[in-house]
Design a protein around this motif. Structure first.
Motif, mmCIF file in Angstrom:
data_model
loop_
_atom_site.group_PDB
_atom_site.id
_atom_site.type_symbol
_atom_site.label_atom_id
_atom_site.label_comp_id
_atom_site.label_asym_id
_atom_site.label_seq_id
_atom_site.Cartn_x
_atom_site.Cartn_y
_atom_site.Cartn_z
ATOM 1 N N PHE A 173 0.831 -1.210 0.000
ATOM 2 C CA PHE A 173 0.000 0.000 0.000
ATOM 3 C C PHE A 173 0.868 1.263 0.000
ATOM 4 O O PHE A 173 0.551 2.252 -0.680
ATOM 5 N N TRP A 177 0.867 4.121 -2.860
ATOM 6 C CA TRP A 177 0.692 5.537 -2.509
ATOM 7 C C TRP A 177 1.856 6.372 -3.045
ATOM 8 O O TRP A 177 1.656 7.469 -3.564
ATOM 9 N N LYS A 178 3.079 5.834 -2.906
ATOM 10 C CA LYS A 178 4.262 6.551 -3.390
ATOM 11 C C LYS A 178 4.208 6.706 -4.906
ATOM 12 O O LYS A 178 4.619 7.745 -5.456
ATOM 13 N N ASN A 181 1.740 9.471 -5.836
ATOM 14 C CA ASN A 181 2.196 10.808 -5.467
ATOM 15 C C ASN A 181 3.546 11.180 -6.062
ATOM 16 O O ASN A 181 4.113 12.220 -5.718
ATOM 17 N N THR A 190 -0.514 4.380 -12.027
ATOM 18 C CA THR A 190 -0.409 3.499 -10.862
ATOM 19 C C THR A 190 -1.186 2.210 -11.089
ATOM 20 O O THR A 190 -0.707 1.110 -10.765
#
Length: 345
Positions: A173, A177-178, A181, A190
């Motif tokens: 996760f 998320w990285k 962003n 993603t």
């Protein structure tokens, strides 16, 4: 002297709470084994209280190997009569002949299940043929056999299934998320990277299982090679129902996964690379959970029922085929499919 039971008494033990079976006039209380039976408890329960001698040899259900009879001995409680059949005498003779096929310098059992296994393997001098014959004859014990004599080292070899999602899902996760962003990140990129990583895992899973864990034909006939084969995967085939050594210890996962963490960043932009690794890790977690589920649960018939039959066939029918655990896709692609019945031909 053995306890003698009337057949009428044996037939009364036909429930999940008390399950007895008869094999070659011997009575076995297999109640505690129901949950660990590779094919599922229902396959035993349908014959509970009955004589299953013929069933064990019936290929319609599954022709059981000599390992089955060795497992049964753990649950022997008596006999229905004192008649020793010719079939039983023949089995005992075959078992004795098998136990004598040892590597040079040894004439006792393959491994002592009351002593640490890795120490025995390190000091063994089995021949490769004998080792492969023995390690692919599954054993079952009511206790967890130690790997190391040192209890702290041995603890590192044991992993409860729920540790896998607890450790690796948060990492996955975070990487997703990285990715989202990153300066070049977006939901679309993603998602693409995540799906690509998940698909890659299915091929990586197949490749590891076939070309690393089952390097049987190319395995050097040396004690060191046999030791590492046993440590990586042979132990799982030797004791496939060991609950604490079925999923991969996190440390081993991290070591084997080093290329997966590095190579995507060489090949792809950061956003796609992070998502790719996240997808690979998530698919790996699903793989380990499914693997445990197939061995130790009464699975849903939809999809998983067939998948369980397929994986059990890899363990008990033909370990040189059927390398896919979460699906048969790559076995179809590379011609390593196990045919369970005529419908798949």
């Amino acid at each position: 002297m053995a306890t003698i039971y009337k057949r009428e008494e044996v037939k009364k033990h036909c429930t999940r709470s008390s399950c007895w079976v008869v094999v070659q006039n011997k009575v076995y209380n297999v109640t505690s084994f129901l949950q660990d039976h590779p094919g599922g408890s229902e396959f035993i329960l349908q014959f509970a209280g009955d004589d299953i001698t013929a069933i064990l040899k019936d290929s319609t259900y599954h022709a059981h190997s000599i390992a089955t009879y060795e497992i049964l001995e753990e649950y022997y409680i008596g006999e229905v009569d004192q008649i020793i059949t010719h079939q039983e005498n023949q089995f005992d003779s075959n078992k004795e002949q098998t136990s004598n096929k040892m590597g040079t310098g040894r004439d006792q059992a393959f491994l002592d299940l009351q002593r640490p296994l890795l120490y025995q393997m390190w000091n063994s001098n089995f021949t490769k043929d004998y080792y492969l014959e023995q390690v692919h004859r599954p054993r079952y014990t009511t206790h967890t056999v130690p790997f190391f004599e040192n209890p702290y080292l041995d603890l590192l070899t044991k992993t409860h299934w729920y540790f896998i999602p607890l450790i690796w899902f948060p990492v996955s996760f975070f990487l997703a998320w990285k990715s989202f962003n990153s300066t070049d990140g977006s939901l679309h990129r993603t998602s693409q990277g995540f799906m690509a990583g998940a698909f890659f895992w299915t091929l990586f899973e197949y490749t590891l299982h076939r070309f690393l864990f089952h390097l049987d034909d190319l395995l050097p006939d040396t004690p060191t090679a046999l030791f590492w084969h046993f440590t990586l995967h042979g132990m799982h085939h030797y004791m496939p129902m060991d609950r604490l050594r079925l999923v991969m210890p996190p440390l081993i996962t991290a070591i084997l996964g080093i290329p997966v963490f590095i190579i995507p960043h060489i090949l792809f932009y950061p956003a796609f690379a992070h998502a790719f690794i996240a997808g690979t890790l998530s698919a790996y977690v699903c793989y380990d959970l499914i693997h445990y589920y197939l061995h130790h649960a009464k699975v849903f018939k939809f999809y998983f029922g067939e998948l369980k039959r397929y994986h059990i066939a890899h363990h008990y029918k033909n370990y040189s085929l059927g390398f896919g655990v979460t699906s048969k896709f790559w076995d179809y692609m590379f011609g390593t499919l196990i045919y369970l019945d005529n419908k798949e031909k």
